[in-house]
Design a protein around this motif. Structure first.
Motif, PDB file in Angstrom:
ATOM      1  N   GLY A  72      -3.204  28.369   3.787  1.00 41.37           N
ATOM      2  CA  GLY A  72      -2.676  28.297   5.138  1.00 41.37           C
ATOM      3  C   GLY A  72      -3.058  27.077   5.932  1.00 41.37           C
ATOM      4  O   GLY A  72      -2.870  27.056   7.164  1.00 41.37           O
ATOM      5  N   VAL A  73      -3.588  26.030   5.271  1.00 44.32           N
ATOM      6  CA  VAL A  73      -3.898  24.799   5.994  1.00 44.32           C
ATOM      7  C   VAL A  73      -2.576  24.212   6.497  1.00 44.32           C
ATOM      8  O   VAL A  73      -1.616  24.055   5.740  1.00 44.32           O
ATOM      9  CB  VAL A  73      -4.636  23.786   5.094  1.00 44.32           C
ATOM     10  N   GLU A  74      -2.548  23.903   7.780  1.00 45.98           N
ATOM     11  CA  GLU A  74      -1.296  23.512   8.424  1.00 45.98           C
ATOM     12  C   GLU A  74      -0.695  22.234   7.852  1.00 45.98           C
ATOM     13  O   GLU A  74       0.506  22.120   7.674  1.00 45.98           O
ATOM     14  CB  GLU A  74      -1.538  23.348   9.920  1.00 45.98           C
ATOM     15  N   ARG A  75      -1.563  21.264   7.550  1.00 47.91           N
ATOM     16  CA  ARG A  75      -1.047  19.972   7.125  1.00 47.91           C
ATOM     17  C   ARG A  75      -1.869  19.440   5.961  1.00 47.91           C
ATOM     18  O   ARG A  75      -3.092  19.280   6.070  1.00 47.91           O
ATOM     19  CB  ARG A  75      -1.108  18.996   8.298  1.00 47.91           C
ATOM     20  N   VAL A  76      -1.227  19.173   4.861  1.00 48.67           N
ATOM     21  CA  VAL A  76      -1.873  18.612   3.676  1.00 48.67           C
ATOM     22  C   VAL A  76      -1.169  17.301   3.340  1.00 48.67           C
ATOM     23  O   VAL A  76       0.057  17.263   3.204  1.00 48.67           O
ATOM     24  CB  VAL A  76      -1.804  19.577   2.479  1.00 48.67           C
ATOM     25  N   ILE A  77      -1.957  16.229   3.213  1.00 52.89           N
ATOM     26  CA  ILE A  77      -1.410  14.907   2.898  1.00 52.89           C
ATOM     27  C   ILE A  77      -1.989  14.457   1.572  1.00 52.89           C
ATOM     28  O   ILE A  77      -3.209  14.315   1.424  1.00 52.89           O
ATOM     29  CB  ILE A  77      -1.765  13.880   3.989  1.00 52.89           C
ATOM     30  N   GLY A  78      -1.133  14.243   0.581  1.00 51.77           N
ATOM     31  CA  GLY A  78      -1.577  13.774  -0.726  1.00 51.77           C
ATOM     32  C   GLY A  78      -1.325  12.289  -0.881  1.00 51.77           C
ATOM     33  O   GLY A  78      -0.260  11.791  -0.502  1.00 51.77           O
ATOM     34  N   LEU A  79      -2.303  11.577  -1.434  1.00 47.41           N
ATOM     35  CA  LEU A  79      -2.186  10.125  -1.601  1.00 47.41           C
ATOM     36  C   LEU A  79      -2.339   9.754  -3.067  1.00 47.41           C
ATOM     37  O   LEU A  79      -3.283  10.191  -3.739  1.00 47.41           O
ATOM     38  CB  LEU A  79      -3.264   9.394  -0.793  1.00 47.41           C
ATOM     39  N   ASP A  80      -1.416   8.936  -3.567  1.00 48.99           N
ATOM     40  CA  ASP A  80      -1.467   8.470  -4.950  1.00 48.99           C
ATOM     41  C   ASP A  80      -0.546   7.272  -5.073  1.00 48.99           C
ATOM     42  O   ASP A  80       0.130   6.893  -4.112  1.00 48.99           O
ATOM     43  CB  ASP A  80      -1.061   9.595  -5.916  1.00 48.99           C
ATOM     44  N   VAL A 102       3.183  13.277   1.585  1.00 46.21           N
ATOM     45  CA  VAL A 102       2.592  12.340   0.624  1.00 46.21           C
ATOM     46  C   VAL A 102       2.619  10.929   1.190  1.00 46.21           C
ATOM     47  O   VAL A 102       3.472  10.579   2.010  1.00 46.21           O
ATOM     48  CB  VAL A 102       3.320  12.372  -0.743  1.00 46.21           C
ATOM     49  N   LEU A 103       1.652  10.131   0.730  1.00 46.32           N
ATOM     50  CA  LEU A 103       1.596   8.714   1.044  1.00 46.32           C
ATOM     51  C   LEU A 103       1.477   7.941  -0.263  1.00 46.32           C
ATOM     52  O   LEU A 103       0.576   8.213  -1.067  1.00 46.32           O
ATOM     53  CB  LEU A 103       0.387   8.386   1.926  1.00 46.32           C
ATOM     54  N   ASP A 104       2.381   7.007  -0.494  1.00 43.75           N
ATOM     55  CA  ASP A 104       2.304   6.110  -1.638  1.00 43.75           C
ATOM     56  C   ASP A 104       1.332   4.987  -1.273  1.00 43.75           C
ATOM     57  O   ASP A 104       1.621   4.182  -0.385  1.00 43.75           O
ATOM     58  CB  ASP A 104       3.691   5.549  -1.945  1.00 43.75           C
ATOM     59  N   VAL A 105       0.189   4.940  -1.943  1.00 41.96           N
ATOM     60  CA  VAL A 105      -0.857   4.004  -1.535  1.00 41.96           C
ATOM     61  C   VAL A 105      -0.439   2.553  -1.756  1.00 41.96           C
ATOM     62  O   VAL A 105      -1.019   1.646  -1.147  1.00 41.96           O
ATOM     63  CB  VAL A 105      -2.186   4.303  -2.263  1.00 41.96           C
ATOM     64  N   THR A 106       0.559   2.337  -2.600  1.00 40.10           N
ATOM     65  CA  THR A 106       1.014   0.957  -2.811  1.00 40.10           C
ATOM     66  C   THR A 106       1.808   0.426  -1.621  1.00 40.10           C
ATOM     67  O   THR A 106       2.065  -0.773  -1.540  1.00 40.10           O
ATOM     68  CB  THR A 106       1.878   0.848  -4.085  1.00 40.10           C
ATOM     69  N   GLN A 107       2.182   1.310  -0.708  1.00 36.47           N
ATOM     70  CA  GLN A 107       2.993   0.909   0.436  1.00 36.47           C
ATOM     71  C   GLN A 107       2.164   0.714   1.709  1.00 36.47           C
ATOM     72  O   GLN A 107       2.730   0.474   2.779  1.00 36.47           O
ATOM     73  CB  GLN A 107       4.082   1.967   0.700  1.00 36.47           C
ATOM     74  N   HIS A 108       0.848   0.818   1.592  1.00 37.37           N
ATOM     75  CA  HIS A 108      -0.002   0.720   2.784  1.00 37.37           C
ATOM     76  C   HIS A 108      -1.210  -0.157   2.484  1.00 37.37           C
ATOM     77  O   HIS A 108      -1.964   0.118   1.548  1.00 37.37           O
ATOM     78  CB  HIS A 108      -0.466   2.117   3.222  1.00 37.37           C
ATOM     79  N   ASP A 109      -1.397  -1.182   3.281  1.00 38.73           N
ATOM     80  CA  ASP A 109      -2.564  -2.049   3.126  1.00 38.73           C
ATOM     81  C   ASP A 109      -3.837  -1.385   3.628  1.00 38.73           C
ATOM     82  O   ASP A 109      -4.933  -1.683   3.150  1.00 38.73           O
ATOM     83  CB  ASP A 109      -2.350  -3.372   3.893  1.00 38.73           C
ATOM     84  N   ASP A 110      -3.717  -0.481   4.587  1.00 36.89           N
ATOM     85  CA  ASP A 110      -4.871   0.177   5.202  1.00 36.89           C
ATOM     86  C   ASP A 110      -4.628   1.681   5.174  1.00 36.89           C
ATOM     87  O   ASP A 110      -3.936   2.237   6.037  1.00 36.89           O
ATOM     88  CB  ASP A 110      -5.059  -0.326   6.640  1.00 36.89           C
TER      89      ASP A 110
END
Length: 393
Positions: free
Chosen positions: A202-210, A226-234
């Motif tokens: 039941g965690v409201e927000r889950v963000i996966g990074l790879d 999700v966050l694509d780590v290749t698309q973010h410098d920071d």
């Protein structure tokens, strides 16, 4: 019998080795029907050579059928189907009674100052022959192996050996508030399952990074962002941008010692691999050889007063830690190998016909034991969408 043996860096082979035999009255022999290939195995494949011996049998995620038991083994019998935790623990010492089976005082490898013995995992943890084999000798079989029903496919229960309890503990240690945000760094088997468990809880927000598209898509399909780590410098700023500038309430580092983006750590690991055996072993035990970029990112992206939970394996004794940041941000840091049997009462009810965590479809590849060298290469290179590989004798 046939077994997967370590022969050197990126060199595993399927060889004929002697069948295991009962040695103690608390032993059992299990015929393996499925054995998982774990991210921790890749550390042995790539980095941990100094504490390996050619011929070591790999693997620590077994499920199979009991063939034989010692005279003091109760609770299981020949013919039973069992899942076997990756650590070997007695169930009755002080540490086991605290639910800290990875610190079992009966099987601690005191010669090396480490915790409970592990299957198929270096001399630092007892050099116990592992489970990527046709048969497995199971010490402390009066406690470790847990009977599961016959009938459902192996994958329904196989991941109780490691993936499920490790991910459950990672989320538990992170302790994200239900109305908060959990960030998960690394979407291999543990990170992927941690996202599923957090969402189930039941965690409201889950963000996966790879950085692997197939892994990002798997987690997105289960309901996480999700966050694509290749698309973010920071990466820290990317997470803060998603959380009103504050950062995630909790972060799980499911990457560990071989993180991308750590050239200094990579150099140390390479140098360590080039040293003669004894020197390399000493270097591994007394220096910082981990690539720490994932941990640094976790510390950066967690909010002040938040928690970082480490489930990815680290092995360096003198790794540099950003103590000023940890102290200034009042970060809680929790870590350790999963205490597998501690979490079974929480996990067993979830392995029902509803399959709420998607364990039946969790493995991306099932391969014959004979193809283990190809499986290791495929898993390390993340080719062909490989997230979780199961070997079957």
């Amino acid at each position: 019998m046939k077994a997967v043996t370590w022969q050197g860096k990126r060199d595993v082979r399927v060889e004929e080795v002697p069948d295991p035999e009962l040695r103690e009255p608390t032993d059992a022999i299990v015929r393996i029907t499925s054995s998982g290939l774990c991210g921790s195995d890749l550390h042995l494949y790539e980095v941990m050579g100094p504490v390996m011996t050619p011929g070591d049998i790999l693997g620590h995620e077994p499920l199979g059928i009991v063939e034989e038991t010692g005279s003091e083994v109760t609770g299981i019998k020949p013919g039973d189907r069992v899942v076997v935790p990756f650590q070997i623990s007695c169930g009755s010492c002080f540490m086991c009674e605290q639910g800290l089976q990875t610190q079992c005082e009966t099987t601690q490898v005191r010669e090396h100052g480490t915790g409970a013995a592990l299957f198929g995992y270096t001399k630092l943890y007892g050099a116990v022959p592992g489970a990527q084999a046709e048969y497995l000798r199971v010490p402390q079989a009066h406690y470790g192996p847990t009977q599961v029903p016959h009938g459902p496919p192996d994958d329904r229960y196989l991941f109780l050996s490691d993936v499920l309890p490790t991910a459950w503990q990672a989320v538990g240690y992170a302790a994200p508030p239900k109305n908060g945000t959990l960030a998960v760094l690394g979407l291999g088997p543990i990170g992927d399952m941690a996202c599923r468990i957090a969402l189930y809880q039941g965690v409201e927000r889950v963000i996966g990074l790879d950085l692997v598209p197939e892994r990002l898509e798997r987690v997105r399909a289960r309901g996480a962002e999700v966050l694509d780590v290749t698309q973010h410098d920071d990466l820290g700023q990317a997470v803060r941008d998603l959380t009103s500038g504050r950062g995630a309430d909790a972060v799980i580092d499911a990457v560990g010692m071989e993180a991308h983006g750590s050239p200094g750590g990579k150099l140390m690991q390479t140098i360590g691999g080039l040293l003669p055996g004894r020197l390399a072993e000493k270097a591994l035990a007394k220096t910082g050889v981990d690539r720490l970029s994932a941990l640094y990112h976790a510390i950066d992206m967690v909010r002040r007063g938040g928690t970082v939970s480490l489930s990815g394996v680290y092995g360096g004794a003198m790794d540099p830690m950003p103590m000023l940041t940890l102290f200034d941000k009042q970060i809680q840091l929790r870590m350790g190998q999963a205490n597998v049997k501690r979490w079974y009462p929480h996990l067993m009810p979830l392995l029902t016909e509803q399959d709420v965590l998607g364990v039946d479809e969790f493995a991306t590849h099932h391969m014959p034991l004979a193809e283990a060298p190809q499986a290791y290469e495929k898993f390390q290179t993340k080719s062909d969408g490989a997230v979780k590989i199961v070997l079957q004798p």
